[in-house]
Design an enzyme around this catalytic site. Structure first.
Site, PDB file in Angstrom:
ATOM      1  N   HIS A   1      -6.311   0.070   9.264  1.00 56.80           N
ATOM      2  CA  HIS A   1      -5.948   0.098   7.839  1.00 56.80           C
ATOM      3  C   HIS A   1      -5.228   1.393   7.472  1.00 56.80           C
ATOM      4  O   HIS A   1      -4.118   1.372   6.914  1.00 56.80           O
ATOM      5  CB  HIS A   1      -7.214  -0.069   6.992  1.00 56.80           C
ATOM      6  CG  HIS A   1      -6.983   0.032   5.513  1.00 56.80           C
ATOM      7  ND1 HIS A   1      -6.956  -1.074   4.692  1.00 56.80           N
ATOM      8  CD2 HIS A   1      -6.764   1.104   4.700  1.00 56.80           C
ATOM      9  CE1 HIS A   1      -6.731  -0.685   3.448  1.00 56.80           C
ATOM     10  NE2 HIS A   1      -6.605   0.640   3.431  1.00 56.80           N
ATOM     11  N   GLU A   2      -5.866   2.514   7.760  1.00 57.17           N
ATOM     12  CA  GLU A   2      -5.284   3.788   7.362  1.00 57.17           C
ATOM     13  C   GLU A   2      -3.963   4.064   8.073  1.00 57.17           C
ATOM     14  O   GLU A   2      -3.055   4.670   7.505  1.00 57.17           O
ATOM     15  CB  GLU A   2      -6.274   4.931   7.606  1.00 57.17           C
ATOM     16  CG  GLU A   2      -7.532   4.856   6.757  1.00 57.17           C
ATOM     17  CD  GLU A   2      -7.258   4.746   5.266  1.00 57.17           C
ATOM     18  OE1 GLU A   2      -6.227   5.264   4.797  1.00 57.17           O
ATOM     19  OE2 GLU A   2      -8.075   4.128   4.559  1.00 57.17           O
TER      20      GLU A   2
ATOM     21  N   HIS B   1      -1.099   2.563   6.217  1.00 57.49           N
ATOM     22  CA  HIS B   1      -0.552   3.481   5.209  1.00 57.49           C
ATOM     23  C   HIS B   1       0.408   4.466   5.869  1.00 57.49           C
ATOM     24  O   HIS B   1       1.483   4.766   5.336  1.00 57.49           O
ATOM     25  CB  HIS B   1      -1.680   4.279   4.557  1.00 57.49           C
ATOM     26  CG  HIS B   1      -2.467   3.538   3.529  1.00 57.49           C
ATOM     27  ND1 HIS B   1      -1.895   2.890   2.465  1.00 57.49           N
ATOM     28  CD2 HIS B   1      -3.817   3.375   3.390  1.00 57.49           C
ATOM     29  CE1 HIS B   1      -2.846   2.353   1.711  1.00 57.49           C
ATOM     30  NE2 HIS B   1      -4.014   2.622   2.255  1.00 57.49           N
TER      31      HIS B   1
ATOM     32  N   HIS C   1       3.757   3.028   6.575  1.00 52.22           N
ATOM     33  CA  HIS C   1       4.519   2.921   5.327  1.00 52.22           C
ATOM     34  C   HIS C   1       5.204   4.255   5.017  1.00 52.22           C
ATOM     35  O   HIS C   1       6.351   4.291   4.545  1.00 52.22           O
ATOM     36  CB  HIS C   1       3.556   2.527   4.202  1.00 52.22           C
ATOM     37  CG  HIS C   1       4.214   1.997   2.974  1.00 52.22           C
ATOM     38  ND1 HIS C   1       3.514   1.714   1.821  1.00 52.22           N
ATOM     39  CD2 HIS C   1       5.500   1.684   2.691  1.00 52.22           C
ATOM     40  CE1 HIS C   1       4.328   1.254   0.905  1.00 52.22           C
ATOM     41  NE2 HIS C   1       5.551   1.228   1.402  1.00 52.22           N
TER      42      HIS C   1
END
Length: 704
Positions: free
Chosen positions: A493-494, A497, A500
């Site tokens: 998940h992290e 980020h 992105h």
């Protein structure tokens, strides 16, 4: 002026500066000796933690504020008519020093704070608030921006520059630039007080988390924990075992603790950490909520949420509640069904008691073992932290986007646990630096997050320097760091980020990478979780830490079959927290909240999220740092909103060949690299070919 994403804020970053002309000792005269006031000479301008000291931050922050104020004065007093270059671009460049210093400062106050940094943080909060107001409530500055916005069609700007102009104009309007002078002064007082309260909340909650740690002195009280876990929890004096609190309501150790009294003791410590203790936050959150309601009303809105949601995909509170209404019945019905199964397991194991929250995870694990023959302890040996990172998270990025990674042991970090990697494109071109800080410690706030030391920007010819922070229990020295599957998902998940941010391809830092509304910023991160269980990826990283043996297909099948297990609980606890957030932020101005606990109880009852007693909200109001200590006020719903997007997006991948370089490149070019340069609905529609649908989410959750 960099406009950071609200998700990625470690605290309120966009508040600022004292109009007073008094200057604290140690600003420009210290430039030569203060490493924060000059560009780092390290690769990618990464901060040089061998030179940075606690005492450097205050003077550097003050000088950054003064430099920005001077830049603003030049813009406002420019006798020439407003142009894009002398107003918008000048505004964008005005905080170059402050942004550099603040990026490092907030990384430390979140991940490795101390008394000195906390004191500086508390002192600077109102100054930052005043600076933001000095910008966005400056009438002369707003008129220059407005003049350009009114004539934008004749300015012959490229698409990104036009978007920057529109963003600044919208930000001025949302911030209250159209208010009369007297109301602007009132708004400034609200903003300053909110900045102080938010900082106080964060400090108090950190103390509550640390003070709430539970010490057990009898080994029998911790029956069920492994010897390695016990070793990692030993107190310094060797007289007991200390379990630190995670930021969430439920605590990881509750799953394996066999002693019911011990479970209740740990759960109760988590539940009451900031309620009735020496670190009580109830009065703080009431004042924050009531003051935010007044701010919303002052700005012309019915409540704070209505004001806050203007620049999001949801746009209005009604849309958020519409999302909730579509999920609550199915979620609570599934949670009731799960509670029934777990209660039967309690009975089967000889228990003569009604299921409570502190029992849920312990007996749910037994149900999972019975239904799917899957024991968490069976799979943890295959999830060694560094292997998961390098052969799982990084490998997925290689397969999808062509990236490769190289460990950099020559880059200084702020803590010995932090690892650094350099990223390379498929053609060998460098992409940026990645810092990984995974283990919990008393100096780190709870949760997991991503942010930037350096933001990608063609304007400054800078590539990104990004960090991920998590709170995994640190093993005893010499022991492996073995993860639960939830912790594996968090790592993916992290890094979503991070991707992105790494793939950002913008000229202006204010539009770069993750600088998007909060109900979109979680989409790339949640989407990246899907690759954790993708067969090709899973088999590459799920290797037994002792033998190197690949995880057996039988275990993989069990993990997948159990994928929808406990999803009624998971969705309900999330909805409960999300609804609490919206209830706190849809109160009207003039509402007086007498007691935070009563408000919370009534809010959960009102939204029918208290029907399953053993399912508490993921975050109780008193320790809900997302909404009272960070940038997620009226925005925690975004995790559910973007969950809808990510399941819909993964559905597209599944129907178009899955994990391929072609699909990854298309997603990178059309979504991950676009920053905030397009309307987000259009960005998604252009890539997906349609609006997102909720059906894939409900299917993935197994609640419909």
């Amino acid at each position: 002026m960099k406009r950071a994403s609200t998700l990625l804020m470690l605290t309120i970053l966009f508040t600022a500066c004292n109009d007073s002309k008094n200057k604290d000792k140690g600003t420009k005269s210290d430039s030569a000796e203060n490493p924060l006031l000059v560009e780092s000479t390290l690769p990618y301008f990464a901060p040089d933690f061998t030179k940075i000291k606690n005492t450097h931050f205050k003077p550097a922050l003050l000088q950054g504020i003064e430099e920005q104020k001077e830049a603003l004065e030049k813009i406002v007093n420019n006798p020439e008519a407003a142009t894009f270059e002398n107003t918008i671009l000048a505004l964008e460049k005005s905080d170059v020093t402050l942004d550099r210093v603040r990026n490092v400062f907030y990384s430390l106050t979140g991940a490795h704070t101390n008394d000195t940094l906390q004191a500086v943080q508390e002192e600077m909060a109102p100054k930052f608030s005043e600076l933001r107001d000095a910008i966005y409530l400056n009438e002369k500055l707003f008129q220059r921006v407005k003049a350009l916005h009114d004539s934008k069609q004749s300015l012959d700007l490229d698409a990104e520059s036009l978007k920057l102009l529109e963003m600044y104009f919208e930000d001025f309007e949302i911030a209250g630039a159209n208010l009369p002078a007297d109301k602007k002064e009132t708004l400034k007082s609200y903003n300053s007080r909110l900045a102080t309260l938010t900082t106080t909340f964060n400090k108090t909650l950190l103390e509550a988390n640390n003070g709430g740690a539970v010490v057990f002195t009898e080994k029998s009280d911790l029956a069920g924990l492994s010897e390695a876990e016990l070793k990692s929890l030993e107190t310094k004096d060797g007289e007991g075992w200390k379990i630190p609190l995670q930021n969430t309501t439920q605590q990881p150790m509750l799953q394996t603790m066999e002693n019911r009294e011990s479970r209740e003791k740990l759960f109760s410590a988590a539940w009451k950490r900031a309620d009735g203790t020496a670190h009580d936050t109830k009065d703080i959150i009431i004042e924050i909520a009531e003051l935010r309601a007044k701010k919303g009303a002052l700005l012309g809105f019915a409540n704070y949420a209505e004001w806050s949601l203007q620049n999001t995909m949801a746009k209005k509170p009604e849309k958020v509640f519409e999302l909730f209404n579509g999920l609550v019945p199915a979620a609570t019905a599934k949670a009731k069904e799960e509670a029934g199964e777990i209660q039967e397991m309690v009975k089967e194991k000889g228990g003569d008691f009604t299921l409570e929250a502190w029992d849920w995870n312990h007996y749910a694990e037994m149900v999972r073992i019975a239904k799917y023959d899957l024991d968490e302890n069976q799979i943890k040996p295959y999830f060694e932290l560094k292997t998961v990172l390098e052969k799982g998270v990084f490998y997925a990025a290689e397969k999808l986007y062509g990236l490769t990674f190289k460990a950099r042991t020559d880059i200084p970090t702020y803590h010995e646990d932090v690892m650094v990697y350099e990223l390379y494109e498929e053609n060998g071109e460098t992409l940026g630096l990645f810092y990984a800080d995974f283990f919990s410690r008393p100096s780190k706030r709870g949760g997991a997050w991503m942010s930037n030391f350096v933001t990608q920007s063609k304007l400054y010819n800078k590539k990104p320097v990004i960090y991920n922070v998590c709170n995994y229990p640190k093993p005893a020295e010499g022991e492996p760091a073995l993860l639960t599957y939830d912790e594996v998902s968090t790592m993916f998940h992290e890094f979503g980020h991070a991707l992105h941010g790494f793939f950002a391809d913008q000229k202006y830092p204010s539009l770069s990478g993750t600088s998007v509304p909060r109900d979109f910023v979680e989409f790339p991160s949640q989407f990246n979780e899907n690759w954790a269980l993708y067969p090709e990826i899973l088999k590459n990283y799920a290797l037994h830490y002792q033998t190197g043996e690949q995880i057996p297909q039988g275990l993989i099948d069990k993990i997948k079959k159990s994928g929808t297990f406990n999803q009624g609980y998971s969705l309900t606890e999330n909805l409960a927290a999300s609804n609490l957030d919206m209830q706190w932020h849809t109160i009207s101005a003039g509402t007086s909240v007498e007691d935070a606990n009563t408000f919370e109880k009534e809010a959960l009852n009102k939204t029918k999220l208290d029907v399953v007693k053993a399912v508490p909200p993921r975050y109780r109001s008193t320790y809900f740092s997302h909404i009272f200590g960070s940038g997620y006020a009226a925005g925690y719903y975004s995790y559910l909103w973007t969950e809808m997007l990510h399941h819909d997006a993964y559905d597209w991948f599944e129907n178009n060949g899955g994990l391929t370089r072609e699909n990854g490149q298309r997603f990178r070019e059309m979504v991950l690299s676009r920053g905030n340069t397009l309307p987000l609905e259009k960005m998604y529609q252009d890539w997906r070919g349609s609006d997102p649908k909720i059906a894939p989410m409900l299917k993935a959750r197994g609640v419909q």
